[in-house]
Design a protein around this motif. Structure first.
Motif, PDB file in Angstrom:
ATOM      1  N   LYS A  37       0.826  -1.203   0.000  1.00 42.27           N
ATOM      2  CA  LYS A  37       0.000   0.000   0.000  1.00 42.27           C
ATOM      3  C   LYS A  37       0.860   1.253   0.000  1.00 42.27           C
ATOM      4  O   LYS A  37       1.964   1.265   0.539  1.00 42.27           O
ATOM      5  CB  LYS A  37      -0.915   0.003   1.225  1.00 42.27           C
ATOM      6  N   GLU A  38       0.323   2.301  -0.582  1.00 45.31           N
ATOM      7  CA  GLU A  38       0.981   3.605  -0.654  1.00 45.31           C
ATOM      8  C   GLU A  38       0.856   4.339   0.676  1.00 45.31           C
ATOM      9  O   GLU A  38      -0.176   4.268   1.347  1.00 45.31           O
ATOM     10  CB  GLU A  38       0.326   4.437  -1.761  1.00 45.31           C
ATOM     11  N   GLY A  41       3.489   9.328  -0.006  1.00 45.09           N
ATOM     12  CA  GLY A  41       4.195   9.705  -1.225  1.00 45.09           C
ATOM     13  C   GLY A  41       5.680   9.386  -1.193  1.00 45.09           C
ATOM     14  O   GLY A  41       6.443   9.927  -1.993  1.00 45.09           O
ATOM     15  N   GLU A  43       6.718   5.903   0.360  1.00 41.03           N
ATOM     16  CA  GLU A  43       6.929   4.501   0.741  1.00 41.03           C
ATOM     17  C   GLU A  43       5.735   3.632   0.380  1.00 41.03           C
ATOM     18  O   GLU A  43       4.619   4.105   0.214  1.00 41.03           O
ATOM     19  CB  GLU A  43       7.209   4.385   2.231  1.00 41.03           C
ATOM     20  N   LYS A  44       6.024   2.338   0.277  1.00 43.11           N
ATOM     21  CA  LYS A  44       5.010   1.295   0.125  1.00 43.11           C
ATOM     22  C   LYS A  44       5.174   0.356   1.317  1.00 43.11           C
ATOM     23  O   LYS A  44       6.294   0.082   1.746  1.00 43.11           O
ATOM     24  CB  LYS A  44       5.225   0.496  -1.165  1.00 43.11           C
ATOM     25  N   LYS A 101      10.225   5.569  -8.687  1.00 40.65           N
ATOM     26  CA  LYS A 101       9.060   6.360  -8.271  1.00 40.65           C
ATOM     27  C   LYS A 101       7.969   6.292  -9.330  1.00 40.65           C
ATOM     28  O   LYS A 101       6.796   6.124  -9.019  1.00 40.65           O
ATOM     29  CB  LYS A 101       9.456   7.805  -7.985  1.00 40.65           C
ATOM     30  N   VAL A 104       6.459   2.563  -9.252  1.00 39.91           N
ATOM     31  CA  VAL A 104       5.557   2.226  -8.149  1.00 39.91           C
ATOM     32  C   VAL A 104       4.357   3.151  -8.101  1.00 39.91           C
ATOM     33  O   VAL A 104       3.303   2.785  -7.596  1.00 39.91           O
ATOM     34  CB  VAL A 104       6.274   2.208  -6.778  1.00 39.91           C
ATOM     35  N   SER A 106       1.606   6.220  -7.422  1.00 41.66           N
ATOM     36  CA  SER A 106       0.959   6.725  -6.208  1.00 41.66           C
ATOM     37  C   SER A 106      -0.125   5.781  -5.691  1.00 41.66           C
ATOM     38  O   SER A 106      -0.877   6.135  -4.805  1.00 41.66           O
ATOM     39  CB  SER A 106       0.359   8.099  -6.482  1.00 41.66           C
ATOM     40  N   LYS A 107      -0.199   4.586  -6.264  1.00 42.56           N
ATOM     41  CA  LYS A 107      -1.218   3.616  -5.853  1.00 42.56           C
ATOM     42  C   LYS A 107      -0.548   2.373  -5.267  1.00 42.56           C
ATOM     43  O   LYS A 107       0.663   2.245  -5.277  1.00 42.56           O
ATOM     44  CB  LYS A 107      -2.076   3.238  -7.054  1.00 42.56           C
ATOM     45  N   ASP A 108      -1.372   1.457  -4.781  1.00 43.35           N
ATOM     46  CA  ASP A 108      -0.866   0.190  -4.280  1.00 43.35           C
ATOM     47  C   ASP A 108      -0.206  -0.567  -5.436  1.00 43.35           C
ATOM     48  O   ASP A 108      -0.571  -0.380  -6.601  1.00 43.35           O
ATOM     49  CB  ASP A 108      -2.001  -0.643  -3.699  1.00 43.35           C
TER      50      ASP A 108
END
Length: 117
Positions: A37-38, A41, A43-44, A101, A104, A106-108
């Motif tokens: 999950k995001e 802005g 990390e996941k 960046k 990946v 801005s979403k899961d």
């Protein structure tokens, strides 16, 4: 230095691993495909359905490409550098992060970790 492979959207990266009990325990559970999950802005993250041994330490500065454990079951991939007051257990880091960046977003995102052959 041991490495594992991380795959996102069919693109592979080598994760350079630290030597600790957390890493050894994680390697024993690979391959692993998770939905990360995001957050913020930068990390996941994913809460694993199992716990890993912890060796938490104050990090102060997160670097793009750091892979860490928060608590005993939250795997975190950082795609932006920033300072932090939190404690993490170091798992590894990724060199050569061109376009991570953008990849990946801005979403899961679905991420696979596997042992190198």
């Amino acid at each position: 230095m041991k490495t594992i492979t991380m795959i996102i959207n069919n693109q592979e990266w080598q994760v350079n691993l630290y030597q600790n009990d957390t890493v050894e325990s994680l390697i024993n559970r690979l391959p692993l495909t998770i939905q990360m999950k995001e957050l913020h802005g930068n990390e996941k993250y994913h809460y694993l359905d199992f716990q890993l041994p912890i060796m938490s330490e104050s990090i102060d500065q997160i670097e793009t490409g750091d892979l860490m454990l928060f608590g005993n079951n939250c795997l975190v991939l950082f795609y932006e550098s920033f300072s932090t007051p939190y404690q993490y257990t170091k798992i590894g880091y990724i060199d050569n992060l061109k376009n991570i960046k953008n990849l990946v977003g801005s979403k899961d995102v679905k991420v696979t970790f596997q042992v190198n052959k």
